[in-house]
Design an enzyme around this catalytic site. Sequence first.
Site, PDB file in Angstrom:
ATOM      1  N   CYS A 253       1.415  -5.690  10.901  1.00 18.17           N
ATOM      2  CA  CYS A 253       0.872  -4.675   9.976  1.00 18.17           C
ATOM      3  C   CYS A 253       0.633  -5.423   8.675  1.00 18.17           C
ATOM      4  O   CYS A 253       1.448  -5.396   7.767  1.00 18.17           O
ATOM      5  CB  CYS A 253       1.881  -3.545   9.788  1.00 18.17           C
ATOM      6  SG  CYS A 253       2.156  -2.591  11.288  1.00 18.17           S
ATOM      7  N   ALA A 254      -0.490  -6.101   8.587  1.00 17.97           N
ATOM      8  CA  ALA A 254      -0.569  -7.245   7.671  1.00 17.97           C
ATOM      9  C   ALA A 254      -1.150  -6.974   6.277  1.00 17.97           C
ATOM     10  O   ALA A 254      -0.800  -7.671   5.335  1.00 17.97           O
ATOM     11  CB  ALA A 254      -1.378  -8.354   8.336  1.00 17.97           C
ATOM     12  N   ALA A 255      -2.071  -6.009   6.157  1.00 18.02           N
ATOM     13  CA  ALA A 255      -2.777  -5.862   4.874  1.00 18.02           C
ATOM     14  C   ALA A 255      -1.848  -5.317   3.797  1.00 18.02           C
ATOM     15  O   ALA A 255      -0.987  -4.504   4.094  1.00 18.02           O
ATOM     16  CB  ALA A 255      -3.969  -4.920   5.052  1.00 18.02           C
ATOM     17  N   PRO A 256      -2.011  -5.752   2.549  1.00 22.88           N
ATOM     18  CA  PRO A 256      -3.019  -6.686   2.027  1.00 22.88           C
ATOM     19  C   PRO A 256      -2.653  -8.161   2.155  1.00 22.88           C
ATOM     20  O   PRO A 256      -3.276  -8.996   1.511  1.00 22.88           O
ATOM     21  CB  PRO A 256      -3.107  -6.265   0.555  1.00 22.88           C
ATOM     22  CG  PRO A 256      -1.718  -5.799   0.221  1.00 22.88           C
ATOM     23  CD  PRO A 256      -1.181  -5.160   1.474  1.00 22.88           C
ATOM     24  N   GLY A 258       0.469  -9.769   1.705  1.00 22.47           N
ATOM     25  CA  GLY A 258       1.540 -10.355   0.893  1.00 22.47           C
ATOM     26  C   GLY A 258       2.461 -11.231   1.736  1.00 22.47           C
ATOM     27  O   GLY A 258       2.824 -12.341   1.331  1.00 22.47           O
ATOM     28  N   ASP A 303      -4.614  -1.763  16.541  1.00 18.39           N
ATOM     29  CA  ASP A 303      -3.435  -0.916  16.420  1.00 18.39           C
ATOM     30  C   ASP A 303      -2.264  -1.638  17.086  1.00 18.39           C
ATOM     31  O   ASP A 303      -2.324  -1.965  18.271  1.00 18.39           O
ATOM     32  CB  ASP A 303      -3.734   0.426  17.119  1.00 18.39           C
ATOM     33  CG  ASP A 303      -2.607   1.415  16.960  1.00 18.39           C
ATOM     34  OD1 ASP A 303      -1.437   0.987  16.845  1.00 18.39           O
ATOM     35  OD2 ASP A 303      -2.887   2.618  16.942  1.00 18.39           O
ATOM     36  N   ASP A 322       6.139  -5.312   9.676  1.00 18.95           N
ATOM     37  CA  ASP A 322       6.342  -4.649   8.375  1.00 18.95           C
ATOM     38  C   ASP A 322       5.791  -3.236   8.578  1.00 18.95           C
ATOM     39  O   ASP A 322       4.630  -2.956   8.280  1.00 18.95           O
ATOM     40  CB  ASP A 322       5.556  -5.420   7.303  1.00 18.95           C
ATOM     41  CG  ASP A 322       5.907  -4.980   5.904  1.00 18.95           C
ATOM     42  OD1 ASP A 322       6.901  -4.250   5.733  1.00 18.95           O
ATOM     43  OD2 ASP A 322       5.177  -5.352   4.961  1.00 18.95           O
ATOM     44  N   CYS A 375       9.808  -0.786   3.601  1.00 17.80           N
ATOM     45  CA  CYS A 375      10.160  -0.605   2.187  1.00 17.80           C
ATOM     46  C   CYS A 375      10.686   0.825   2.029  1.00 17.80           C
ATOM     47  O   CYS A 375      10.290   1.542   1.116  1.00 17.80           O
ATOM     48  CB  CYS A 375       8.992  -0.914   1.260  1.00 17.80           C
ATOM     49  SG  CYS A 375       7.505   0.031   1.597  1.00 17.80           S
TER      50      CYS A 375
END
Length: 433
Positions: A253-256, A258, A303, A322, A375
């Site tokens: 779940c990579a964007a943006p 970091g 997905d 993430d 988070c």
Amino acid sequence: MSNARTLALTGLKAVLLEGRSLSAVQPALMQQCPAADRPLLHNLLLGVLRWKASLHALLMPLLKKPLKAKDQDLVLLLYLGLYQLHYMDAVPAHAAVNETVRLLPQKKRWARGLINAVLRNFARTDRATRQQWLGCCASACYSHPQWLIDRLQQDWPEQWQAILNANNANPPLTLRINPLKTDRDSYMALPEIQALAPQPHPLSDQAIVLKSAVDVRRLPGFDAGWFSVQDVAAQQAALILQPRPGERILDACAAPGGKTTHLQELAQNQAHIIALEKDGARINRLQENLHRLGLHAQVRQGDASTPDQWWDGEPFDHILLDAPCSATGIIRRHPDIKWHRTPEDIAALTTTQRAIVQALWPLLKPGGTLLYATCSVLAAENQQQMATFLESTADAQQLPIERLPPCGAPGSQILPGQQQMDGFYYCHVRKRP
Ligand SMILES: C[S@@+](CC[C@H](N)C(=O)[O-])C[C@H]1O[C@@H](n2cnc3c(N)ncnc32)[C@H](O)[C@@H]1O
């Protein structure tokens, strides 16, 4: 160019009446604001969103009857005035009142007397009276919705008040130095950075903490990719995974980007990283960040819960998940989160997280590791989620995270404000060979 208070009211309407996220609306508002007034606009937007429930408790005793549903824009206007009067010592009372009345749209001039009277009456109240109004309930006192206070109290019986207070504090701005371009000591020694009283952080050799927000695009080396903006808690992901050159890594779940970019910095830009992201609109920012920092990754849109649609069948040495989450660990940066989230969202998110982690597990090599991250500070998304996964997955073995304190359940939880960090949860799991 528009006035900061006018833009703040526009932003508050978009967030609180139209349900948009602050991060979606704030950049355009900043663009329309004269540079010198941007700190004021930021303060007004974040401040009113942070203290909304407290402002409501301060407003209610001053209204003879609640305003109608069609006049909720006037409520926001009053919040804006009250915020300046109660929380912004630097704004003189007469300026707070007059500037707020001036924001009334032409068709609501009828409310001029009401706005004036409420704000002037408030300016005359003493601190003790205000404290009494704020003491009416936990929601007014801590400015959080009651359901979230209840959840935090249940999950963190010793720490819930500290979490709520940290959520209402101003966060620092943390940079992550790109070790492929420069190093922390040299960067901190630059006169422009020295002027910002930079502090190294003990939990990341790449981190520089600045007390207050600045426009990072104007700092030395931004365009050249010398640094990223990333909280120290988020920097722990790559530091736990310790990626090495040549490894095959999935950032699910990579964007943006970091964490994708941090992984590649640590692997000297020589890991084979697949950066997967579901949302096409967010992929642009991921590509931009990789490009600016001079780092490689194979970016794919897909997905994470349906690998059949994007996986080439080659297993991974590491998977970073993430996961999409409530973001309750970063309320201090995004105070709108606490007003947008509902208990139903948490239930739906835990289902999505479970589906993703189960779908990704078969993609991991025997002996490889998966790092589950959120988070969030809610046990349902974190400790409970991973306890269920570990119990139901015979070849999953939890690894200790030595760099962070354990939390008495699977994984490690950083609470907001601890060592100046955002709230984050990590659970590192190895697939038995
Ligand atoms: C917490 S953010 C990721 C932040 C990112 N890892 C970073 O460090 O910059 C979660 C991301 O997951 C994406 N996402 C949500 N559901 C997904 C899914 N099923 N598959 C892939 N990506 C997903 C969201 O669009 C969002 O960009």
